[in-house]
Design a protein around this motif. Structure first.
Motif, mmCIF file in Angstrom:
data_model
loop_
_atom_site.group_PDB
_atom_site.id
_atom_site.type_symbol
_atom_site.label_atom_id
_atom_site.label_comp_id
_atom_site.label_asym_id
_atom_site.label_seq_id
_atom_site.Cartn_x
_atom_site.Cartn_y
_atom_site.Cartn_z
ATOM 1 N N GLN A 15 0.824 -1.212 0.000
ATOM 2 C CA GLN A 15 0.000 0.000 0.000
ATOM 3 C C GLN A 15 0.859 1.263 0.000
ATOM 4 N N ASP A 40 -6.397 -3.353 -8.725
ATOM 5 C CA ASP A 40 -5.980 -4.017 -7.490
ATOM 6 C C ASP A 40 -5.507 -5.426 -7.845
ATOM 7 N N SER A 42 -3.911 -7.428 -5.627
ATOM 8 C CA SER A 42 -3.615 -8.145 -4.382
ATOM 9 C C SER A 42 -4.194 -9.564 -4.328
#
Length: 182
Positions: A15, A40, A42
């Motif tokens: 982050q 994103d 992740s």
């Protein structure tokens, strides 16, 4: 002039990554008529042809397919591009005829060590040639992630770097509109 959508993809999953910070700066300094989403990564697993395409890959494919251009923050690990960015490009490349990427305008930028991310951007360019992305050649943006340009959360705090980011976003918007006329 119609509006454009850029999608930013960072090669780092942290982050507080300076490369994610560059993308946040891009999103805050866009030309009029341009909006930007940041992908994103992740939940994106390593590419494996043996597994069914996960929802995270389907979401990324849809997001990139709908975009007019890509902003690739080429994080550098061990003199090359990061696994997260390469993995995202690998998932995107498995669609028929490279559909989400084929002919799409894109630009590279990055924050890293003393040379910025020059080596990772060079390797990313090689991959982008195969994927038939239409990379913007100039201006180039290489920033030092460990100087005074970023705060502890990875946000750009330098006026000079912010100006470079804004110039790159304007150049990408101009490049994207030029390619649309072809």
């Amino acid at each position: 002039m119609h509006s454009l959508t850029f999608v930013g993809i960072a090669g780092s999953l942290r982050q507080a990554s300076r490369n994610k910070g560059l993308l946040r700066c891009c999103a805050s300094h866009l030309p009029q008529g341009v909006r930007m989403e940041i992908a994103d990564l992740s939940a994106l697993p390593f590419y494996n042809e043996d597994i069914e395409k996960p929802q995270s890959a389907r979401d990324l494919i849809a997001q990139v397919t709908a975009a007019d251009a890509l902003v690739l923050a080429a994080t550098e690990y061990n003199y090359s591009m990061s696994p997260a960015l390469k993995n995202a490009l690998d998932w995107l490349s498995r669609e028929p005829n490279l559909a989400p990427l084929n002919g799409k305008p894109a630009c590279l930028l990055g924050a890293g060590g003393g040379m910025g991310t020059a080596r990772s951007q060079y390797h990313a360019r090689q991959v982008c040639v195969y994927l038939n992305l239409r990379l913007l050649n100039k201006p180039e943006l290489f920033s030092n992630a460990f100087g005074q340009d970023f705060d502890q959360q990875g946000n750009v705090q330098s006026e000079a770097l912010t100006k470079q980011v804004a110039q790159l976003m304007q150049a990408l918007a101009d490049w994207t509109r030029l390619l649309e006329r072809d």
